[in-house]
Design a protein around this motif. Structure first.
Motif, PDB file in Angstrom:
ATOM      1  N   SER A   1     -17.408  25.182   0.188  1.00 10.45           N
ATOM      2  CA  SER A   1     -16.914  25.443   1.536  1.00 10.45           C
ATOM      3  C   SER A   1     -17.442  26.772   2.068  1.00 10.45           C
ATOM      4  CB  SER A   1     -15.376  25.453   1.532  1.00 10.45           C
ATOM      5  OG  SER A   1     -14.878  25.792   2.811  1.00 10.45           O
ATOM      6  N   ASP A   2     -17.442  27.795   1.219  1.00 10.56           N
ATOM      7  CA  ASP A   2     -18.003  29.091   1.624  1.00 10.56           C
ATOM      8  C   ASP A   2     -19.479  28.939   1.987  1.00 10.56           C
ATOM      9  OD1 ASP A   2     -15.607  30.517   1.017  1.00 10.56           O
ATOM     10  OD2 ASP A   2     -16.197  30.623  -1.096  1.00 10.56           O
TER      11      ASP A   2
ATOM     12  N   TRP B   1     -17.524  37.869   0.894  1.00  5.51           N
ATOM     13  CA  TRP B   1     -16.128  37.613   1.175  1.00  5.51           C
ATOM     14  C   TRP B   1     -15.222  38.335   0.183  1.00  5.51           C
ATOM     15  CZ3 TRP B   1     -19.564  33.349   0.481  1.00  5.51           C
ATOM     16  CH2 TRP B   1     -20.019  32.769   1.675  1.00  5.51           C
TER      17      TRP B   1
ATOM     18  N   GLN C   1     -22.257  39.808   6.004  1.00  5.81           N
ATOM     19  CA  GLN C   1     -21.454  38.800   6.690  1.00  5.81           C
ATOM     20  C   GLN C   1     -20.865  37.785   5.720  1.00  5.81           C
ATOM     21  OE1 GLN C   1     -23.747  36.526   9.504  1.00  5.81           O
ATOM     22  NE2 GLN C   1     -22.056  35.145  10.033  1.00  5.81           N
ATOM     23  N   HIS C   2     -21.613  37.497   4.644  1.00  3.57           N
ATOM     24  CA  HIS C   2     -21.179  36.497   3.677  1.00  3.57           C
ATOM     25  C   HIS C   2     -20.794  37.124   2.335  1.00  3.57           C
ATOM     26  CE1 HIS C   2     -22.219  33.353   6.449  1.00  3.57           C
ATOM     27  NE2 HIS C   2     -23.469  33.781   6.531  1.00  3.57           N
TER      28      HIS C   2
ATOM     29  N   SER D   1     -21.161  26.408   2.883  1.00  7.34           N
ATOM     30  CA  SER D   1     -21.463  25.529   4.020  1.00  7.34           C
ATOM     31  C   SER D   1     -21.622  26.313   5.316  1.00  7.34           C
ATOM     32  CB  SER D   1     -20.360  24.472   4.178  1.00  7.34           C
ATOM     33  OG  SER D   1     -19.144  25.070   4.613  1.00  7.34           O
ATOM     34  N   THR D   2     -21.144  27.556   5.324  1.00  6.66           N
ATOM     35  CA  THR D   2     -21.225  28.380   6.539  1.00  6.66           C
ATOM     36  C   THR D   2     -22.566  29.107   6.658  1.00  6.66           C
ATOM     37  OG1 THR D   2     -20.298  30.366   5.478  1.00  6.66           O
ATOM     38  CG2 THR D   2     -18.740  28.778   6.387  1.00  6.66           C
ATOM     39  N   ILE D   3     -23.419  28.984   5.657  1.00  2.18           N
ATOM     40  CA  ILE D   3     -24.683  29.718   5.633  1.00  2.18           C
ATOM     41  C   ILE D   3     -25.789  28.894   6.272  1.00  2.18           C
ATOM     42  CG2 ILE D   3     -26.458  30.704   4.133  1.00  2.18           C
ATOM     43  CD1 ILE D   3     -24.215  31.312   2.148  1.00  2.18           C
TER      44      ILE D   3
END
Length: 321
Positions: free
Chosen positions: A120-121, A83, A80-81, A123-125
């Motif tokens: 920013s990437d 990218w 999922q992470h 921060s979604t974890i």
């Protein structure tokens, strides 16, 4: 617990035997592409053993990036992470093997995709005390990587997250190797588990200061340091006890991913015994627990050196029976 691995996923171009001769024309060994990258190897190691793992990285929007994501998914690693980006290409590592299966590296990582992982990437974890964050020193090897790594370590601390560092020192990864000792030291003081090779400790801190550095890490709050030494016995050290365990004799074909298999096995074993970081802190205070986990990790690493490649060479539970 699940294991979240942060860092590079790349293509290992592994040398295949001797070069084919064509008269007096210069030739090179052929190279075969394999999926690899130390943090990715650990994610796959955990998943192949039956654990839950996820990879956090960036790959190029290129053929290699697509292949790597597919390979991770094939081994049941959550992507999922992972990218894709047009800002950089998927990293390559050319790995030359000598007659003893030992490696030398040539890295092609200038502007590599994984160097573009941003705050920013990250921060979604979701971070929690029921997740292990695993990363390597490659995550502080260049200035572009420092903000994201600083951010995720602080986020992990705030979440009471268990953090594991494999030093995995690769000089060719670094913008300036003179920065390595201090950056790795600062990173090490923020984690609970450290895996290092004796050679790395000596290269970074000198033979006279290697053991002192380990003690400094333990005094800073590190719970256990695992020290490998090629085919020599493995040493584990905590604040209260230490131990040495022998490595089994193996028919060594390729040492690629052996250290990753070792620490992946250790983390997998831990996740089967504890459900959060508080339970780990109690678990790791028992010498029998650490001994059992280290013995399992040694078996994982010993299996891997008998195989070629990285992902393919990592054991399943059935391989260890």
């Amino acid at each position: 617990m699940k294991v979240l691995c942060l860092g590079e996923v790349l293509i290992d171009m592994l040398s295949q035997g001797a070069a084919t001769q064509h008269g007096d024309m210069p030739t090179m060994k052929p190279f075969q592409p394999y999926a690899g990258g130390a943090p990715a190897n650990v994610a796959v190691a955990v998943a192949k053993l039956g654990g839950e793992s996820a990879m956090v990285s960036k790959v190029g929007n290129d053929t290699f990036g697509e292949f790597l994501r597919s390979m991770l998914e094939h081994y049941n690693v959550n992507t999922q992470h992972v990218w894709g980006t047009d800002a950089g290409n998927t990293a390559l590592a050319f790995v030359n093997l000598d007659e003893n299966g030992e490696r030398s590296f040539d890295f092609y990582i200038d502007n590599a995709a994984h160097k573009h992982i941003s705050e920013s990437d990250l921060s979604t974890i979701a971070c929690s005390d029921s997740t292990v964050l695993h990363l390597c020193s490659g995550s502080v090897s260049g200035p572009e990587l420092l903000p994201g790594t600083t951010y995720i370590l602080e986020k992990a601390k705030q979440s009471n997250m268990l953090v594991c560092l494999d030093i995995n020192y690769r000089p060719a990864f670094w913008d300036n190797t003179a920065n390595a000792p201090e950056r790795i030291d600062n990173m090490a003081k923020q984690v609970s588990i450290i895996k290092a090779s004796r050679e790395e400790l000596i290269d970074l801190y000198g033979a006279q200061h290697a053991d002192t550095k380990v003690q400094q890490w333990l005094e800073s709050g590190v719970k256990v340091v695992l020290i490998t030494d090629g085919g020599e016995p493995i040493h584990f050290v905590t604040h209260d006890f230490n131990g040495t365990l022998s490595s089994p004799k193996a028919d060594v074909k390729d040492t690629t991913a052996a250290g990753d298999s070792f620490i992946g096995g250790f983390l997998y074993f831990v996740t089967t015994k504890v459900s959060n970081s508080s339970e780990f802190n109690e678990w790791v205070s028992n010498v029998e627990n650490v001994t059992e986990a280290t013995e399992f990790a040694i078996r994982c690493g010993a299996y891997t050196v008998t195989q070629y490649g990285a992902f393919d060479a990592l054991p399943t539970s059935a391989d260890l029976v």
